[in-house]
Design an enzyme around this catalytic site. Structure first.
Site, PDB file in Angstrom:
ATOM      1  N   GLY A 195      -3.151   9.195  -3.945  1.00 46.76           N
ATOM      2  CA  GLY A 195      -4.436   9.626  -4.506  1.00 46.76           C
ATOM      3  C   GLY A 195      -4.358  10.791  -5.478  1.00 46.76           C
ATOM      4  O   GLY A 195      -4.986  10.773  -6.532  1.00 46.76           O
ATOM      5  N   GLU A 221      -3.484   9.481   7.706  1.00 47.20           N
ATOM      6  CA  GLU A 221      -2.009   9.467   7.776  1.00 47.20           C
ATOM      7  C   GLU A 221      -1.491  10.421   8.864  1.00 47.20           C
ATOM      8  O   GLU A 221      -0.472  10.172   9.474  1.00 47.20           O
ATOM      9  CB  GLU A 221      -1.393   9.846   6.420  1.00 47.20           C
ATOM     10  CG  GLU A 221      -1.621   8.825   5.317  1.00 47.20           C
ATOM     11  CD  GLU A 221      -0.600   7.688   5.283  1.00 47.20           C
ATOM     12  OE1 GLU A 221       0.585   7.927   5.566  1.00 47.20           O
ATOM     13  OE2 GLU A 221      -0.993   6.557   4.967  1.00 47.20           O
ATOM     14  N   CYS A 238      -4.166  -1.466  -2.319  1.00 43.24           N
ATOM     15  CA  CYS A 238      -4.323  -0.021  -2.500  1.00 43.24           C
ATOM     16  C   CYS A 238      -5.186   0.159  -3.749  1.00 43.24           C
ATOM     17  O   CYS A 238      -4.826  -0.342  -4.823  1.00 43.24           O
ATOM     18  CB  CYS A 238      -2.945   0.607  -2.698  1.00 43.24           C
ATOM     19  SG  CYS A 238      -2.986   2.359  -3.117  1.00 43.24           S
ATOM     20  N   HIS A 269      -7.491   3.099   3.118  1.00 43.81           N
ATOM     21  CA  HIS A 269      -7.317   3.929   4.318  1.00 43.81           C
ATOM     22  C   HIS A 269      -8.643   4.207   5.030  1.00 43.81           C
ATOM     23  O   HIS A 269      -8.655   4.480   6.222  1.00 43.81           O
ATOM     24  CB  HIS A 269      -6.716   5.283   3.945  1.00 43.81           C
ATOM     25  CG  HIS A 269      -5.235   5.272   3.735  1.00 43.81           C
ATOM     26  ND1 HIS A 269      -4.627   4.549   2.744  1.00 43.81           N
ATOM     27  CD2 HIS A 269      -4.235   5.917   4.396  1.00 43.81           C
ATOM     28  CE1 HIS A 269      -3.316   4.761   2.798  1.00 43.81           C
ATOM     29  NE2 HIS A 269      -3.060   5.584   3.792  1.00 43.81           N
ATOM     30  N   CYS A 309     -11.170   2.888  -0.691  1.00 38.96           N
ATOM     31  CA  CYS A 309      -9.778   3.266  -0.437  1.00 38.96           C
ATOM     32  C   CYS A 309      -9.432   2.538   0.844  1.00 38.96           C
ATOM     33  O   CYS A 309     -10.196   2.577   1.819  1.00 38.96           O
ATOM     34  CB  CYS A 309      -9.655   4.776  -0.239  1.00 38.96           C
ATOM     35  SG  CYS A 309      -8.047   5.266   0.430  1.00 38.96           S
ATOM     36  N   ASP A 366       0.857  -1.196   0.000  1.00 41.69           N
ATOM     37  CA  ASP A 366       0.000   0.000   0.000  1.00 41.69           C
ATOM     38  C   ASP A 366       0.890   1.241   0.000  1.00 41.69           C
ATOM     39  O   ASP A 366       2.068   1.172   0.353  1.00 41.69           O
ATOM     40  CB  ASP A 366      -0.917   0.021   1.230  1.00 41.69           C
ATOM     41  CG  ASP A 366      -1.857   1.220   1.204  1.00 41.69           C
ATOM     42  OD1 ASP A 366      -2.537   1.418   0.181  1.00 41.69           O
ATOM     43  OD2 ASP A 366      -1.906   1.972   2.193  1.00 41.69           O
ATOM     44  N   SER A 367       0.289   2.364  -0.361  1.00 41.27           N
ATOM     45  CA  SER A 367       1.032   3.627  -0.323  1.00 41.27           C
ATOM     46  C   SER A 367       1.411   3.993   1.118  1.00 41.27           C
ATOM     47  O   SER A 367       2.357   4.741   1.323  1.00 41.27           O
ATOM     48  CB  SER A 367       0.184   4.737  -0.928  1.00 41.27           C
ATOM     49  OG  SER A 367      -1.022   4.857  -0.192  1.00 41.27           O
TER      50      SER A 367
HETATM   51  N1  DGL Z   1      -4.947   3.435   0.418  1.00 37.98           N
HETATM   52  C1  DGL Z   1      -4.949   3.861  -0.922  1.00 37.98           C
HETATM   53  C2  DGL Z   1      -6.174   3.408  -1.684  1.00 37.98           C
HETATM   54  O1  DGL Z   1      -6.743   2.378  -1.368  1.00 37.98           O
HETATM   55  C3  DGL Z   1      -4.634   5.259  -1.277  1.00 37.98           C
HETATM   56  C4  DGL Z   1      -4.170   6.212  -0.297  1.00 37.98           C
HETATM   57  C5  DGL Z   1      -3.320   7.279  -0.939  1.00 37.98           C
HETATM   58  O2  DGL Z   1      -3.876   8.252  -1.480  1.00 37.98           O
HETATM   59  O3  DGL Z   1      -2.117   7.107  -0.880  1.00 37.98           O
HETATM   60  O4  DGL Z   1      -6.564   4.041  -2.628  1.00 37.98           O
END
Ligand code: DGL
Length: 274
Positions: A43, A158, A73, A194, A192, A10-11
């Site tokens: 994103g 984050e 992600c 997150h 997402c 993941d990011s």
């Molecule tokens: N967790 C990521 C997703 O599922 C993206 C988060 C980011 O923007 O880095 O899209």
């Protein structure tokens, strides 16, 4: 044959919500988690950049020997997965596999709505890619899919502000805007990885009749099925029940936040990709 772990990417922290459910459902396998925290969020980034960063991380997993990498992600799944699967795997190593989170989610979402109207909340990148409407309509052509980009939400997670007062306005605003676009929506996907970490706030502002769908269990079930159907990959995966964590970011900070999200202690190792 030396067996190797499944890579989970993941990011940043979001993929931990997926790893938690995958390792609960498939506890015997070995896993390596990598968060590209130094370069998150993905994103707002353009296709080329998300593709470049994701490919670098995928190559890192391959160098570690992982036979299978899951892009946990949505943004990377939307913007990088197809090119990696169609072009890069052949050049790097055709025996390796990379899977994402959009397809397994799209395969089941039609069974979770009664009204046939689904909402997707995701990063701007995932929304712009149109991956969800395209994939969902492949499996469920009659379902109406409405998307809402929630650009502030990843940063709320984050930066550790997920329970703050500051989170109220951006969370409520996007829920209201999504539901105003289609009054028949009865199921909303947190598209997402997150966003489940913001669940408390999301549920506070989501009308009670609307089902909020997270991806962890869906992806875990999809992976289980995939491994049953692909013994040639399954045979290469280590089964010691060991999970290792890596981040491109600052390690103490990562351990602290990741343990909260993963709900177990995390001791990560910092890596440099270049
Ligand atoms: N967790 C990521 C997703 O599922 C993206 C988060 C980011 O923007 O880095 O899209």
């Amino acid at each position: 044959m030396i067996k190797k772990p499944i890579g989970i990417f993941d990011s940043g922290y979001g993929g931990l919500t997926i790893l938690k459910d995958i390792s609960a459902s498939l506890p015997d396998y070995d896993y390596i988690y990598l968060g590209d925290n130094a370069r998150a969020p993905y994103g707002p980034l353009d296709y080329q950049t998300v593709y470049k960063y994701t490919l670098e991380c995928v190559k890192w997993f391959f160098a570690k020997g992982c036979p299978l990498v899951i892009l946990a992600c949505n943004t990377a799944s939307a913007k990088a997965l197809r090119t990696i699967q169609q072009n890069d795997l052949e050049l790097i190593d055709h025996t390796k596999r990379v899977l994402g989170v959009i397809r397994p989610t799209s395969e089941v979402i039609g069974h979770l709505t009664k009204s046939g109207h689904v909402g997707i909340m995701a990063t701007a990148g995932t929304v712009q890619s149109g991956s969800y409407p395209i994939e969902i309509n492949k499996f469920f052509p009659d379902i109406k899919v409405t998307q809402e980009a929630c650009p502030e939400w990843v940063d709320l997670v984050e930066s550790g502000k997920k329970q703050s007062e500051e989170a109220n306005e951006p969370v409520k605003k996007h829920i209201d805007s999504l539901l105003a676009s289609d009054h028949k929506i009865d199921s909303v996907l947190l598209g997402c990885t997150h966003y489940p970490l913001l669940s408390e706030k999301i549920l506070q502002f989501m009308p009670s009749g609307i089902r909020v769908i997270t991806q962890g269990e869906i992806v875990a079930k999809g992976l289980k099925k995939y491994l049953q159907n692909h013994p040639e990959i399954e045979n290469k995966i280590g089964k010691g029940g060991i999970t290792e964590f890596y981040t491109t970011g600052e390690v103490n900070n990562f351990d602290l936040k990741a343990s909260v999200f993963y709900e177990k202690p995390v001791n990560a190792v910092q890596i440099k990709l270049k």
